[in-house]
Design an enzyme around this catalytic site. Structure first.
Site, PDB file in Angstrom:
ATOM      1  N   ARG A 131      51.153   5.206 -21.407  1.00 36.66           N
ATOM      2  CA  ARG A 131      51.892   5.868 -22.485  1.00 36.66           C
ATOM      3  C   ARG A 131      53.001   6.736 -21.914  1.00 36.66           C
ATOM      4  NH1 ARG A 131      48.846   9.725 -25.496  1.00 36.66           N
ATOM      5  NH2 ARG A 131      50.944  10.044 -26.220  1.00 36.66           N
ATOM      6  N   ASP A 183      51.424  20.403 -19.488  1.00 39.53           N
ATOM      7  CA  ASP A 183      51.414  18.994 -19.076  1.00 39.53           C
ATOM      8  C   ASP A 183      51.332  18.817 -17.557  1.00 39.53           C
ATOM      9  OD1 ASP A 183      51.476  18.174 -21.678  1.00 39.53           O
ATOM     10  OD2 ASP A 183      53.567  17.530 -21.689  1.00 39.53           O
ATOM     11  N   LYS A 217      60.215  10.887 -21.447  1.00 39.85           N
ATOM     12  CA  LYS A 217      59.523  10.395 -22.643  1.00 39.85           C
ATOM     13  C   LYS A 217      59.667  11.380 -23.804  1.00 39.85           C
ATOM     14  CE  LYS A 217      54.861  11.033 -23.168  1.00 39.85           C
ATOM     15  NZ  LYS A 217      54.505  11.593 -24.488  1.00 39.85           N
ATOM     16  N   ASN A 218      59.365  12.651 -23.538  1.00 36.90           N
ATOM     17  CA  ASN A 218      59.326  13.616 -24.643  1.00 36.90           C
ATOM     18  C   ASN A 218      60.712  13.986 -25.170  1.00 36.90           C
ATOM     19  OD1 ASN A 218      56.595  13.551 -24.560  1.00 36.90           O
ATOM     20  ND2 ASN A 218      56.305  15.601 -23.694  1.00 36.90           N
ATOM     21  N   CYS A 232      42.794  15.265 -31.518  1.00 40.42           N
ATOM     22  CA  CYS A 232      42.880  14.384 -30.358  1.00 40.42           C
ATOM     23  C   CYS A 232      42.034  14.997 -29.262  1.00 40.42           C
ATOM     24  CB  CYS A 232      44.326  14.160 -29.938  1.00 40.42           C
ATOM     25  SG  CYS A 232      45.068  15.579 -29.172  1.00 40.42           S
ATOM     26  N   ARG A 289      45.105  20.126 -32.860  1.00 39.69           N
ATOM     27  CA  ARG A 289      46.550  19.871 -32.989  1.00 39.69           C
ATOM     28  C   ARG A 289      47.026  19.664 -34.427  1.00 39.69           C
ATOM     29  NH1 ARG A 289      48.434  16.165 -27.977  1.00 39.69           N
ATOM     30  NH2 ARG A 289      50.445  17.037 -28.489  1.00 39.69           N
TER      31      ARG A 289
HETATM   32  C1  UD1 Z   1      54.562  18.606 -27.124  1.00 37.86           C
HETATM   33  C2  UD1 Z   1      54.594  17.538 -26.057  1.00 37.86           C
HETATM   34  C3  UD1 Z   1      53.323  17.585 -25.230  1.00 37.86           C
HETATM   35  C4  UD1 Z   1      53.096  19.002 -24.676  1.00 37.86           C
HETATM   36  C5  UD1 Z   1      53.173  20.041 -25.785  1.00 37.86           C
HETATM   37  C6  UD1 Z   1      53.120  21.450 -25.266  1.00 37.86           C
HETATM   38  C7  UD1 Z   1      55.931  15.815 -27.138  1.00 37.86           C
HETATM   39  C8  UD1 Z   1      55.986  14.464 -27.742  1.00 37.86           C
HETATM   40  N1  UD1 Z   1      54.721  16.253 -26.727  1.00 37.86           N
HETATM   41  O1  UD1 Z   1      53.455  18.310 -27.984  1.00 37.86           O
HETATM   42  O2  UD1 Z   1      53.462  16.655 -24.156  1.00 37.86           O
HETATM   43  O3  UD1 Z   1      51.809  19.063 -24.099  1.00 37.86           O
HETATM   44  O4  UD1 Z   1      54.399  19.884 -26.525  1.00 37.86           O
HETATM   45  O5  UD1 Z   1      54.126  21.670 -24.325  1.00 37.86           O
HETATM   46  O6  UD1 Z   1      56.947  16.470 -26.986  1.00 37.86           O
HETATM   47  N2  UD1 Z   1      50.221  23.858 -33.271  1.00 37.86           N
HETATM   48  C9  UD1 Z   1      49.738  24.311 -34.484  1.00 37.86           C
HETATM   49  N3  UD1 Z   1      50.396  23.965 -35.642  1.00 37.86           N
HETATM   50  C10 UD1 Z   1      51.490  23.165 -35.628  1.00 37.86           C
HETATM   51  C11 UD1 Z   1      51.981  22.709 -34.407  1.00 37.86           C
HETATM   52  C12 UD1 Z   1      51.334  23.071 -33.238  1.00 37.86           C
HETATM   53  O7  UD1 Z   1      48.739  25.013 -34.536  1.00 37.86           O
HETATM   54  O8  UD1 Z   1      52.041  22.883 -36.702  1.00 37.86           O
HETATM   55  C13 UD1 Z   1      49.565  24.246 -32.004  1.00 37.86           C
HETATM   56  C14 UD1 Z   1      48.944  23.065 -31.278  1.00 37.86           C
HETATM   57  O9  UD1 Z   1      47.659  22.751 -31.771  1.00 37.86           O
HETATM   58  C15 UD1 Z   1      48.929  23.546 -29.851  1.00 37.86           C
HETATM   59  C16 UD1 Z   1      50.202  24.409 -29.764  1.00 37.86           C
HETATM   60  O10 UD1 Z   1      50.542  24.719 -31.100  1.00 37.86           O
HETATM   61  O11 UD1 Z   1      47.808  24.353 -29.610  1.00 37.86           O
HETATM   62  C17 UD1 Z   1      51.372  23.747 -29.081  1.00 37.86           C
HETATM   63  O12 UD1 Z   1      51.534  22.454 -29.605  1.00 37.86           O
HETATM   64  P1  UD1 Z   1      52.946  21.761 -29.757  1.00 37.86           P
HETATM   65  O13 UD1 Z   1      53.996  22.512 -29.032  1.00 37.86           O
HETATM   66  O14 UD1 Z   1      53.177  21.453 -31.198  1.00 37.86           O
HETATM   67  O15 UD1 Z   1      52.691  20.375 -29.006  1.00 37.86           O
HETATM   68  P2  UD1 Z   1      53.344  19.026 -29.406  1.00 37.86           P
HETATM   69  O16 UD1 Z   1      54.700  19.261 -29.950  1.00 37.86           O
HETATM   70  O17 UD1 Z   1      52.387  18.209 -30.201  1.00 37.86           O
END
Ligand code: UD1
Length: 420
Positions: free
Chosen positions: A396, A304, A22-23, A116, A121
């Site tokens: 999902r 995850d 999925k990701n 969420c 996030r």
């Molecule tokens: C992706 C995965 C999700 C997985 C996560 C961490 C997808 C679609 N989803 O989510 O399944 O759990 O990686 O492996 O690929 N953060 C910030 N600012 C930002 C971006 C992130 O503060 O601009 C923080 C987030 O709040 C979180 C951490 O960084 O605490 C990691 O998040 P991130 O790697 O961005 O997760 P996703 O990409 O949303």
């Protein structure tokens, strides 16, 4: 709303095939926006998030024939570069259209994803990176409004190794003028998979899978045909399910090299995990052993998999210390597991999971995708009938979970409209 009913207490045996990731599929679907032509994706999982992304691409002006495992994204009709609130709230990864839209069409209006269940996030790193590439960013009425004439290559230093942030910026930089570096980039296998696709499209991306990714932008990118890699988290979830319920199974199409941290912890917990052809054989017989786990970005133990692994630790011989370092509020499954007889104490970002002799069936409620999977696994273990409500979270991210578990001999059925 559907529910899943599980009559637990059966050992698992048989074989199951892992679906496409999925990701990986989500950013790759968004990458189709970078070219005008018709792109084909294969080995796409049949999931709600894929449907949502297809609907989003359609709204943006890209007709989609979405028949997983095959998905075709057709040439644009008229582009309307706006990702509306109702689609973004359904799926946070919708933000992945931001980079491609601003790079290809010079403008994008994308609803800001809210908080969420698992934390606030934010997407500040995505926005900061796009600004460094020359985009003008404004927040208006809950939307990110981005515009640029032509993005310019730049050095993008991330404060944290965000996965979708890295992907958004890779896609934007692929059409920027000149060279970009993403420093402190996420190293997840899905980032590497996106780099493969961008290279097929004609960009020059190197270093994916390390902390520094270099991207040589192209003036134009070509459409592509690509088969998505297997889903490491789905694979890991079935490994844990077999380990928790006991028994022996062959999981086919497991990306073993992407699961080293999980496999090491499973083995330390006395689960047999052996590569077997293109899959792995997983077996568990005796008592599980408690092992401490700290989640961290890849190649560390994946956040995850934390909820699912916690069920295993509920059945182990001592007390396991499980620390969540990636998300701020990812222990939503703990109270529900407690209702099934688990003995877990949470202190800040750490859960102390004391092994118990067994779990008992209960009606429980899923709160997010991976938490749902952990409750289903707990249901496989518990004597009696467990009803997991709010299964839309599970839909999902897990293709036909009840069928796959059924193929392993579990008694799992979907109850249509079976819950609040
Ligand atoms: C992706 C995965 C999700 C997985 C996560 C961490 C997808 C679609 N989803 O989510 O399944 O759990 O990686 O492996 O690929 N953060 C910030 N600012 C930002 C971006 C992130 O503060 O601009 C923080 C987030 O709040 C979180 C951490 O960084 O605490 C990691 O998040 P991130 O790697 O961005 O997760 P996703 O990409 O949303």
């Amino acid at each position: 709303m559907d529910a899943i009913r599980i009559v637990g207490g059966r050992r698992l045996a048989g074989r199951v095939r892992v679906s496409g990731a999925k990701n990986a599929a989500l950013p790759i679907l968004c990458a189709t926006l970078l070219s005008e032509g018709e792109s084909h994706l294969r080995n796409v999982p049949r999931l709600q998030d894929i449907e949502t992304t297809a609907a989003l691409l359609h709204t943006l002006g890209r007709p989609v024939d979405c028949k997983p495992p095959e998905v075709t994204v057709f040439a644009p009709t008229t582009i309307h570069p706006e990702a509306p609130y109702d689609l973004v709230t359904k799926m946070r990864a919708s933000v992945l259209v931001l980079g491609p839209l601003v790079a290809r069409y010079g403008r994008a209006r994308v609803s800001l994803p809210g908080g969420c269940q698992i934390g606030t996030r934010p997407i500040d790193q995505h926005l900061k990176g796009l600004e460094a590439l020359g985009a003008t960013i404004a927040i208006e009425h809950g939307y990110v409004v981005a515009s640029a004439k032509r993005l310019r290559g730049a050095e993008l230093v991330l404060d944290m190794a965000t996965v979708t942030g890295t992907e958004n910026l890779m896609m934007a930089a692929a059409l920027a003028q000149g060279r970009s570096h993403i420093v402190n980039a996420a190293r997840e296998p899905e980032v590497v998979e996106l780099a493969r696709v961008l290279n097929k499209m004609g960009a020059k991306v190197s270093g994916a899978g390390t902390g520094v990714i270099q991207i040589e932008g192209a003036a134009e990118l070509a459409p592509f045909d690509h088969a998505i890699v297997s889903d490491r988290i789905e694979a890991g979830t079935y490994m844990v399910a077999v380990a928790a319920a006991g028994g022996e199974a062959l999981l086919e199409g497991v990306p073993v090299e992407d699961l080293e941290a999980l496999i090491a912890k499973l083995r330390a917990a006395r689960v047999v995990v052996e590569p077997d052809g293109t899959g792995v054989r997983v077996a568990r017989d005796g008592r599980l052993h408690s092992v401490d786990v700290t989640t961290s970005p890849h190649p560390g133990f994946p956040t995850d998999m934390q909820a699912q692994f916690m069920v295993l630790m509920c059945l182990a011989d001592k007390t396991a210390r499980m620390s969540e370092t990636v998300f701020e509020n990812r222990f939503m499954h703990v109270p529900e597991l407690g209702r099934m007889g688990a003995d877990i104490e949470v202190s800040g970002h750490t859960a102390f999971v004391k092994g118990v002799s067994g779990l008992s069936a209960a009606n429980v409620m899923a709160t997010d995708l991976r938490a749902s999977a952990s409750l289903v696994i707990a249901g496989l273990v518990a004597e009696g009938e467990t009803l997991v409500s709010r299964v839309y979270h599970l839909d999902r991210g897990y293709e036909a979970m009840e069928e796959k578990l059924g193929a392993l001999g579990a008694n799992v059925v979907r109850v249509r409209g079976g819950s609040v």
